[in-house]
Design a protein around this motif. Structure first.
Motif, PDB file in Angstrom:
ATOM      1  N   HIS A  64      18.366  14.896   3.615  1.00  0.00           N
ATOM      2  CA  HIS A  64      18.415  15.543   1.920  1.00  0.00           C
ATOM      3  C   HIS A  64      18.302  17.030   1.803  1.00  0.00           C
TER       4      HIS A  64
ATOM      5  N   ASP B 175      15.922  10.499   6.261  1.00  0.00           N
ATOM      6  CA  ASP B 175      16.108  10.123   4.956  1.00  0.00           C
ATOM      7  C   ASP B 175      16.182  11.833   3.908  1.00  0.00           C
TER       8      ASP B 175
ATOM      9  N   ALA C 259      16.608   9.671  -5.733  1.00  0.00           N
ATOM     10  CA  ALA C 259      17.690   9.833  -4.138  1.00  0.00           C
ATOM     11  C   ALA C 259      17.604   9.768  -3.299  1.00  0.00           C
ATOM     12  N   VAL C 260      16.605   9.536  -2.464  1.00  0.00           N
ATOM     13  CA  VAL C 260      15.920   9.173  -0.999  1.00  0.00           C
ATOM     14  C   VAL C 260      16.149   7.594  -0.837  1.00  0.00           C
TER      15      VAL C 260
END
Length: 150
Positions: free
Chosen positions: A88, A84, A105-106
């Motif tokens: 990203h 991930d 975000a992750v």
């Protein structure tokens, strides 16, 4: 310029084609970042520019649907969190992210320290090997970014 809404509900303003020049943490815990356009190539400030070389294929390919990472044609198995994080960064090349932005975000539900990002970046660099580990660049005082054309 781009404005993105992060998973935690905050907004992020991204100014493309600018690089951090100076970062200062103020006593009020504010961070002041001075940005500037990338430096010109001093060898050709106003002279003729040679024709551009054909683009090289990206060394790291990400298939997010199949969750596959290919490095120069060979598949690399990664644990979920590292996949991930790499996905990203690769999907947002040359964009600097703070550790907090990467975690939001992750791993939005993660309650760990932001140093968790440093641990996973170190693991990713080891897995990428000597030829590609520098594609994940440290932006001092900020965080990390992916540089695809190293």
């Amino acid at each position: 310029m781009a404005v993105d809404r992060l998973p935690d509900g905050t907004w992020q303003l991204t100014l493309h084609d600018l690089e951090p020049v100076s970062v200062h943490r103020m006593p009020s815990d504010e961070v002041h970042i001075i940005l500037a356009p990338p430096r010109e190539d001093p060898a050709h400030p106003d002279g003729p520019v040679a024709p551009a070389a054909p683009p090289r294929p990206e060394p790291i390919q990400i298939d997010t649907a199949a969750r596959i990472v290919s490095i120069r044609g060979r598949q690399l198995g990664l644990p979920r969190l590292e996949f991930d994080l790499l996905a990203h960064l690769v999907l947002h090349p040359q964009r600097a992210f703070t550790r907090e932005q990467l975690m939001a975000a992750v791993w939005p539900s993660c309650q760990s320290s932001t140093r968790t990002v440093d641990v996973h970046i170190a693991r990713l660099r080891r897995r990428l090997g000597p030829g590609l580990r520098d594609c994940i660049s440290t932006v001092f005082g900020i965080g990390y970014k992916y540089l695809p054309t190293l």
